[in-house]
Design a protein around this motif. Structure first.
Motif, short mmCIF file in Angstrom:
data_model
loop_
_atom_site.label_atom_id
_atom_site.label_comp_id
_atom_site.label_asym_id
_atom_site.label_seq_id
_atom_site.Cartn_x
_atom_site.Cartn_y
_atom_site.Cartn_z
N GLU A 113 83.63 60.48 145.82
CA GLU A 113 82.92 59.26 145.42
C GLU A 113 81.81 58.90 146.42
N GLN A 116 78.93 61.37 146.17
CA GLN A 116 78.12 61.19 144.95
C GLN A 116 77.20 59.98 145.07
N HIS A 117 77.76 58.89 145.64
CA HIS A 117 76.93 57.68 145.80
C HIS A 117 75.77 57.95 146.76
N LEU A 119 74.34 60.85 147.46
CA LEU A 119 73.36 61.78 146.89
C LEU A 119 72.49 61.09 145.85
N LYS A 120 73.11 60.18 145.10
CA LYS A 120 72.36 59.50 144.05
C LYS A 120 71.33 58.55 144.69
N LYS A 121 71.82 57.78 145.67
CA LYS A 121 70.95 56.76 146.27
C LYS A 121 69.84 57.37 147.12
N TYR A 122 70.18 58.42 147.86
CA TYR A 122 69.20 58.96 148.82
C TYR A 122 68.73 60.36 148.43
N LYS A 123 68.56 60.53 147.15
CA LYS A 123 68.14 61.84 146.61
C LYS A 123 66.93 62.39 147.37
N ASP A 138 74.85 49.06 147.75
CA ASP A 138 75.96 49.74 147.06
C ASP A 138 77.23 49.59 147.91
#
Ligand code: FAD
Ligand code: UDP
Length: 383
Positions: A113, A116-117, A119-123, A138
């Motif tokens: 979790e 994933q958070h 990677l999504k936020k700091y792509k 977040d």
């Protein structure tokens, strides 16, 4: 002999400039108050055959090609990517904290979790500051940030600096980011190398030049003095160039008070075993009084049976009155910068005096930054 340039200090600041001036056919005199050259990079071989860094572990890394090209002229370097683990909750995990560290300290679903958070936020980003995580909107990221802050940064920083973490300049803590992936290197720089035969050998070759004379075990301030913004060497006005890489407050007799530093007790221990720990450096952010342990055998792949030497670093206050206490880390703050500026103004009034290096400029410089600064200074004054 008449000297064109006098240089105070033989660390990377002083030695780089000495070499540049000498190559340009200037006669250079280098003063070094220690019994040996190489400043804080000095390495020596102990009785058990292990080569150690006497003033703490020094790992070279830079993104500055010009700096590495300069160094390469003075000896062979070998590719070395520094890796560090930290003891967190009795587990050794990679520092900077990365996805492997997350997976070692959280259960599988929590780890997934968090990753994933992140990677999504700091792509697209490879690293992130702990401060960004702490203030993230977040919840999962913010909670993770608090965990890392508490377990990696808070106590280590309190030990190292002994002032509330909130008062430390964020640039200091941001030297160690959180990694958004599995890159387990301590530094992310393009060039990461160590001198094959040690730093001392590099310095010997830097300073090996017919135009360079060196005076060891001599405080330059015994021969240099300042009066009416002029520099005197052995009581005669010196009109050549003076490069000063020592502590700026010492140069001006502490007239505005001593600049604060943090110092270290460096405790070396020898053991009759092959290896003491799993990697060259282990950080101890929490329970122990020391901040990190270095095992020197890992540098330069030193192959010596049944012997190893480690170094524990115990941070302490710098005491200017104690000759054996070394000013290791400038304490970056507005107040200290103001005090520094008072000294800097005095220095500016002396047209042939140039300041270079971590003590003269009161900066938290890495080696590469000091060499870059020295090369830059040479471009300005040497030509
Ligand atoms: P120094 O190396 O301190 O040299 C200054 C020299 O001047 C000294 O030899 C001193 O004795 C001499 N001197 C001062 N005053 C006088 C005087 N009046 N007369 C005669 N001689 C004088 N950087 C990295 O890039 N990688 C690392 O891994 C790394 N690790 C570090 C670990 C520790 C524990 C510390 C404290 C620093 C580390 N650094 C590292 C930073 C590195 O040490 C500095 O960037 C480097 O020492 C700066 O070189 P310098 O020439 O400015 O200063
Ligand atoms: N730091 C920390 N925990 C660690 C490593 C570093 O809190 O495990 C913080 C600490 O404040 C330290 C700063 O980050 O002073 C810079 O660390 P670095 O390893 O760059 O320090 P240096 O090698 O210069 O002593």
């Amino acid at each position: 002999m008449e000297y064109d340039v006098i240089i105070v200090g033989s660390g990377f600041a002083g030695s780089t400039l000495a070499r540049k001036f000498a190559d340009d056919d200037k006669k250079v005199l280098v003063y070094e108050k220690r019994p040996q050259i190489a400043g804080n990079m000095y390495e020596e071989t102990l009785e058990n055959g292990i080569r150690v860094h006497k003033y703490g572990p020094h790992i070279f890394h830079t993104n500055n090609k010009q700096v590495f090209d300069f160094l390469k002229q003075y000896g062979p370097w070998y590719f070395y990517e520094h890796k560090v683990v930290g003891k967190i909750k009795n587990t050794f995990v990679p520092i900077p904290f990365n996805f492997k560290s997350i997976e070692l300290l959280f259960n599988e679903s929590e780890a997934k979790e968090i990753e994933q958070h992140l990677l999504k936020k700091y792509k697209g980003l490879k690293t992130i500051s702990i401060f960004d995580l702490l203030h993230d909107s977040d919840d999962v990221i913010q909670k993770f940030g608090s965990f890392v802050y508490k377990n990696v940064f808070e106590n280590y920083t309190a030990k190292q600096w002994s002032i509330p973490v909130s008062e430390i300049d964020q640039s200091v803590i941001n030297r160690v980011p959180v990694v958004l992936g599995y890159d387990d290197r301590y530094f992310q720089d393009q060039y990461q190398y160590m001198p094959k035969y040690g730093y001392t050998r590099i310095f010997e070759r830097l300073l090996e030049h017919n135009n360079i004379s060196i005076r060891l075990s001599t405080n330059a301030l015994e021969d240099l003095s300042i009066k009416d913004s002029k520099i005197y060497w052995k009581c005669q006005e010196f009109k050549g160039i003076i490069i000063y890489t020592g502590a700026i407050d010492e140069l001006f007799h502490y007239q505005f008070g001593a600049l604060p530093y943090r110092s270290l007790d460096l405790v070396f221990e020898n053991y009759d075993m092959n290896y003491y720990q799993p990697s060259s450096v282990v950080n101890y952010p929490n329970e122990e009084d020391y901040t990190r342990i270095t095992e020197f055998k890992y540098f330069n792949d030193q192959i010596i049976d049944h012997a190893t030497t480690i170094l524990k670093e115990y941070p302490k206050k710098y005491n200017v009155e104690d000759e054996n206490c070394i000013p290791y880390y400038a304490i970056i703050s507005e107040e200290n910068q103001k005090k520094y500026n008072q000294y800097y103004e005095l220095a500016q009034k002396i047209p042939n005096l140039y300041l270079c290096g971590r003590l003269a400029e009161y900066k938290y410089y890495n080696m590469d930054a000091v060499i870059a600064r020295a090369l830059d200074l040479y471009e300005k004054v040497g030509k």
